[in-house]
Write a protein that holds these residues in place. Structure first.
Motif, PDB file in Angstrom:
ATOM      1  N   TYR A  81       0.856  -1.137  -0.026  1.00 38.12           N
ATOM      2  CA  TYR A  81       0.116  -0.080  -0.012  1.00 38.12           C
ATOM      3  C   TYR A  81       0.932   1.278  -0.171  1.00 38.12           C
ATOM      4  CZ  TYR A  81       0.672   0.381   5.199  1.00 38.12           C
ATOM      5  OH  TYR A  81       1.349   0.489   6.239  1.00 38.12           O
ATOM      6  N   PHE A  82       0.292   2.433  -0.367  1.00 36.56           N
ATOM      7  CA  PHE A  82       0.985   3.638  -0.474  1.00 36.56           C
ATOM      8  C   PHE A  82       0.604   4.437   0.631  1.00 36.56           C
ATOM      9  CE2 PHE A  82       1.314   7.989  -1.348  1.00 36.56           C
ATOM     10  CZ  PHE A  82       2.540   8.096  -1.653  1.00 36.56           C
ATOM     11  N   TYR A  83       1.675   4.736   1.423  1.00 36.67           N
ATOM     12  CA  TYR A  83       1.506   5.879   2.424  1.00 36.67           C
ATOM     13  C   TYR A  83       3.027   6.553   2.693  1.00 36.67           C
ATOM     14  CZ  TYR A  83      -1.078   8.032   6.031  1.00 36.67           C
ATOM     15  OH  TYR A  83      -1.950   8.758   6.877  1.00 36.67           O
ATOM     16  N   PRO A  84       2.809   7.787   2.830  1.00 38.81           N
ATOM     17  CA  PRO A  84       4.184   8.577   2.855  1.00 38.81           C
ATOM     18  C   PRO A  84       5.301   8.190   3.920  1.00 38.81           C
ATOM     19  CG  PRO A  84       2.316  10.079   2.801  1.00 38.81           C
ATOM     20  CD  PRO A  84       1.747   8.790   3.104  1.00 38.81           C
ATOM     21  N   ASP A  85       4.809   7.595   5.004  1.00 37.53           N
ATOM     22  CA  ASP A  85       5.455   7.344   6.031  1.00 37.53           C
ATOM     23  C   ASP A  85       6.059   5.488   5.681  1.00 37.53           C
ATOM     24  OD1 ASP A  85       3.407   5.446   6.809  1.00 37.53           O
ATOM     25  OD2 ASP A  85       3.128   6.534   8.378  1.00 37.53           O
ATOM     26  N   LEU A  86       5.686   5.207   4.473  1.00 33.58           N
ATOM     27  CA  LEU A  86       6.078   3.680   4.209  1.00 33.58           C
ATOM     28  C   LEU A  86       6.976   3.902   2.836  1.00 33.58           C
ATOM     29  CD1 LEU A  86       5.597   0.510   4.906  1.00 33.58           C
ATOM     30  CD2 LEU A  86       3.826   0.721   3.280  1.00 33.58           C
ATOM     31  N   PRO A  87       8.180   4.066   2.979  1.00 34.77           N
ATOM     32  CA  PRO A  87       8.968   4.458   1.603  1.00 34.77           C
ATOM     33  C   PRO A  87       9.035   3.197   0.627  1.00 34.77           C
ATOM     34  CG  PRO A  87      10.506   4.557   3.649  1.00 34.77           C
ATOM     35  CD  PRO A  87       9.049   4.477   4.139  1.00 34.77           C
ATOM     36  N   LYS A  88       9.166   2.091   1.108  1.00 32.86           N
ATOM     37  CA  LYS A  88       9.103   0.934   0.251  1.00 32.86           C
ATOM     38  C   LYS A  88       7.877   0.630  -0.506  1.00 32.86           C
ATOM     39  CE  LYS A  88      10.016  -2.791   3.026  1.00 32.86           C
ATOM     40  NZ  LYS A  88      10.037  -1.962   4.284  1.00 32.86           N
ATOM     41  N   ASN A  89       6.743   1.190   0.009  1.00 33.85           N
ATOM     42  CA  ASN A  89       5.437   0.916  -0.571  1.00 33.85           C
ATOM     43  C   ASN A  89       4.821  -0.279  -0.241  1.00 33.85           C
ATOM     44  OD1 ASN A  89       5.175   3.480  -1.569  1.00 33.85           O
ATOM     45  ND2 ASN A  89       5.552   3.009  -3.609  1.00 33.85           N
ATOM     46  N   TYR A  90       5.427  -0.893   0.536  1.00 34.81           N
ATOM     47  CA  TYR A  90       4.916  -2.422   1.215  1.00 34.81           C
ATOM     48  C   TYR A  90       5.342  -2.558   2.557  1.00 34.81           C
ATOM     49  CZ  TYR A  90       9.620  -4.485  -0.200  1.00 34.81           C
ATOM     50  OH  TYR A  90      11.032  -4.625  -0.193  1.00 34.81           O
ATOM     51  N   GLN A  91       4.715  -3.082   3.529  1.00 37.08           N
ATOM     52  CA  GLN A  91       5.212  -3.505   4.637  1.00 37.08           C
ATOM     53  C   GLN A  91       5.599  -5.060   4.688  1.00 37.08           C
ATOM     54  OE1 GLN A  91       1.878  -4.003   7.255  1.00 37.08           O
ATOM     55  NE2 GLN A  91       3.124  -3.416   9.290  1.00 37.08           N
ATOM     56  N   ILE A  92       6.590  -5.164   5.256  1.00 35.65           N
ATOM     57  CA  ILE A  92       6.791  -6.917   5.416  1.00 35.65           C
ATOM     58  C   ILE A  92       6.410  -7.330   6.638  1.00 35.65           C
ATOM     59  CG2 ILE A  92       8.942  -8.396   5.563  1.00 35.65           C
ATOM     60  CD1 ILE A  92      10.660  -6.353   4.445  1.00 35.65           C
ATOM     61  N   SER A  93       5.343  -8.320   6.274  1.00 35.45           N
ATOM     62  CA  SER A  93       4.520  -8.914   7.211  1.00 35.45           C
ATOM     63  C   SER A  93       4.412 -10.364   7.129  1.00 35.45           C
ATOM     64  CB  SER A  93       3.015  -8.204   7.378  1.00 35.45           C
ATOM     65  OG  SER A  93       2.308  -8.899   8.387  1.00 35.45           O
ATOM     66  N   GLN A  94       3.672 -10.998   7.573  1.00 38.02           N
ATOM     67  CA  GLN A  94       3.566 -12.562   7.480  1.00 38.02           C
ATOM     68  C   GLN A  94       1.855 -12.694   7.209  1.00 38.02           C
ATOM     69  OE1 GLN A  94       5.243 -14.329  10.979  1.00 38.02           O
ATOM     70  NE2 GLN A  94       6.729 -15.227   9.592  1.00 38.02           N
ATOM     71  N   PHE A  95       1.687 -13.553   6.299  1.00 37.37           N
ATOM     72  CA  PHE A  95       0.364 -13.643   5.644  1.00 37.37           C
ATOM     73  C   PHE A  95      -0.212 -15.040   5.964  1.00 37.37           C
ATOM     74  CE2 PHE A  95      -2.794 -13.732   1.948  1.00 37.37           C
ATOM     75  CZ  PHE A  95      -3.928 -13.028   2.707  1.00 37.37           C
ATOM     76  N   ASP A  96      -0.277 -15.945   4.854  1.00 36.89           N
ATOM     77  CA  ASP A  96      -0.705 -17.372   5.043  1.00 36.89           C
ATOM     78  C   ASP A  96       0.009 -18.279   6.021  1.00 36.89           C
ATOM     79  OD1 ASP A  96       0.830 -17.435   3.025  1.00 36.89           O
ATOM     80  OD2 ASP A  96      -0.651 -17.676   1.761  1.00 36.89           O
ATOM     81  N   LEU A  97       1.286 -18.051   6.096  1.00 33.70           N
ATOM     82  CA  LEU A  97       2.273 -18.893   6.991  1.00 33.70           C
ATOM     83  C   LEU A  97       2.760 -18.018   8.088  1.00 33.70           C
ATOM     84  CD1 LEU A  97       4.008 -21.047   4.645  1.00 33.70           C
ATOM     85  CD2 LEU A  97       2.358 -21.727   6.321  1.00 33.70           C
ATOM     86  N   PRO A  98       2.032 -17.680   9.131  1.00 36.50           N
ATOM     87  CA  PRO A  98       2.812 -16.766  10.573  1.00 36.50           C
ATOM     88  C   PRO A  98       3.362 -17.718  11.217  1.00 36.50           C
ATOM     89  CG  PRO A  98       0.345 -17.354  10.728  1.00 36.50           C
ATOM     90  CD  PRO A  98       0.555 -17.824   9.260  1.00 36.50           C
TER      91      PRO A  98
END
Ligand code: ADP
Ligand code: MG
Length: 485
Positions: A81-98
């Motif tokens: 997602y785009f947001y000014p405080d997220l310069p990569k334009n993505y957040q590294i998270s975990q999704f289907d395999l937490p």
């Protein structure tokens, strides 16, 4: 009131590592903006993330503490997602395999013990912060600054099943979770600094319905009081909308504590809007059983174990044991008192820690680690109750004096100086009882005509005559003897 409230909580727990989850920048709170934003946090081209083992180990600790399944292999994913405080334009998270699945937390809501099941917990990085206040652009127009110090701070997001049924239960869960992560030492628990933030998912349905209602999500509530109020407000709002024939829009809302209301922020994205995909920069996270065992070996005694011990070894009730193990510092303080007391005195110690001491700490807004009265000093006071030197009531006055620092907070010195020793001399008490019976014939008649309350009134008169110092058990016995003979 034929409505039922349904709540699921997502909690962002900031893990207490010295450096960030994918870079070596410091996580220290409060530095000047952007002084702790390295090349990875700023998303400079060509930089790559490297996993922080300490963050993984903290997640494993949590998993062990709540009996979750620790995934042997979990995967980092990009949440786009785009947001000014997220310069990569993505957040590294975990999704289907937490990293963690399932598990549960057991705690008390008032007097009732309850268990809430966890869905999952996953590792992710925090975003930066937009600073909207006190920024002006070149033409004096108001503008926004970006601080990337927080970007890349490690978070463990802990998600519950939609199982909670009241604001009070949600708050009790949040408190228990907070107590646990601080106990484990995986989070500093500082809510003002955002180390522990709750998103509350709230829906309502008619009692008896088995289908869940449409939910809204209230973002980033950072105090227990606000969490309770936000849920209460939001449930009431939804019920009103539905009773007026409207429908609930699935959306993200913000709690405004000044106005005590929630406001729509944006419609809620669905997972597919984020275009999740495995992050090609990070290999799958492999946690073998050897690693889990090493982490387990270095863990403190868990609250549940300590709670069990307080019940079996010290004979406390489940409720008292649970209250005393909400926070590790409280459990430590309590155990230190007990070590200095004669055998079998755990119950009065529990009563004092959870009663008078908790109230005094609360009144002065102190943590138990800041208590002016130490565990040893507390033990000295309780010893004098247990051995009959002073009554519980007098002990409260002694405690107040200790709290104020009288006589170096030495209970014995205060009892001596104020002449508070309990009167246990039977002859002396008998004399006082005789006097009271002679002075209050009307009350005596009431008692004899069957009014039990009159008895308490006579006990009160004797205690007053003794200025609170007569042994209450002896007073009761002697009074009964004389009245009933
Ligand atoms: P996300 O918020 O990322 O879309 P989920 O859809 O998995 O994630 O749900 C997140 C939280 O919302 C969970 O804690 C879950 O228990 C809760 N939740 C889901 N549906 C409802 C509902 N109808 N009412 C209340 N809480 C719900
Ligand atoms: Mg959510």
């Amino acid at each position: 009131m034929d409505w039922e409230i349904v709540i699921g909580l997502e909690t962002h727990v900031q893990l207490s590592t010295a450096s960030k989850i994918f870079s070596d920048s410091s996580t220290q709170y409060g530095a000047l903006p952007n002084t702790q934003a390295g090349v990875v946090d700023m998303a400079l081209p060509g930089t790559l993330p490297v996993m922080n083992r300490g963050a993984v180990e903290r997640a494993i600790q949590f998993g062990l503490a709540v009996n979750a399944t620790i995934a042997p292999v979990s995967v980092f994913a990009r949440k786009n997602y785009f947001y000014p405080d997220l310069p990569k334009n993505y957040q590294i998270s975990q999704f289907d395999l937490p990293i963690l699945q399932g598990g549960s937390l057991t705690f008390f809501v008032g007097e009732n013990e309850t268990t809430v099941n966890l869905t999952r917990a996953h590792l992710e990085e925090d975003a930066g912060k937009s600073l909207h206040e006190n920024f002006t652009g070149p033409h004096g127009e108001s503008s926004t600054g970006i601080d990337l110090n927080r970007a890349g701070t490690p978070l463990l997001e802990i998600v519950t099943e939609p199982e909670m049924r009241s604001a009070a239960e949600a708050v009790a869960y949040a408190r228990a979770l907070h107590g646990l992560v601080v106990w484990l030492g995986i989070c500093d628990g500082n809510m003002q600094e955002g180390s522990f933030r709750c998103d509350a998912n709230v829906s309502v349905r008619r009692k008896g319905d088995n289908k869940l209602g449409t939910r809204t999500e209230i973002k980033n509530v950072n105090s227990f009081r606000f969490l309770e109020r936000a849920i209460l407000y939001e449930a009431r709002r939804q019920i009103e909308v539905l009773e007026d024939g409207g429908t609930i829009v699935q959306e993200t809302r913000l709690y405004d504590s000044d106005r005590d209301e929630t406001r729509s922020m944006r419609t809620k994205e669905d997972a597919h809007d984020y275009r999740y995909f495995p992050d090609p920069d990070l290999p799958p996270l492999v946690v073998d059983s050897g690693w889990v065992d090493r982490v387990r070996a270095n863990m403190p005694e868990l609250p549940a174990a300590r709670r069990g011990r307080f019940q079996t070894e010290l004979g406390l009730t489940a409720y008292d044991a649970a209250q005393l193990t909400m926070q590790r510092s409280t459990a430590d303080y309590f155990e230190e008192i007990v070590q200095h007391l004669p055998q079998g005195s755990a119950k009065p110690a529990a009563n004092w820690v959870l009663g008078e001491l908790a109230a005094a700490l609360n009144r002065d807004d102190l943590d138990i680690t800041q208590s002016p009265v130490s565990a040893q000093q507390m033990a000295a006071l309780i010893t004098r109750i247990v051995d009959g030197t002073i009554s519980n009531k007098i002990a409260r006055d002694v405690f107040a004096a200790m709290w104020e620092g009288e006589h170096n907070r030495d209970a014995d010195a205060i009892i001596e100086a104020r002449g508070l020793k309990q009167i246990t001399d039977t002859k002396a008490i008998e004399a006082m009882v005789d006097q009271v019976l002679a002075d209050h014939p009307a009350i005596v008649d009431e008692y004899r005509s069957g009014k039990d309350k009159a008895f308490n009134s006579l006990v009160g008169q004797v205690m007053r005559a003794a200025r609170g110092k007569a042994n209450p058990q002896q007073v009761t016995n002697i009074l009964r003897e004389k009245l009933d003979s």
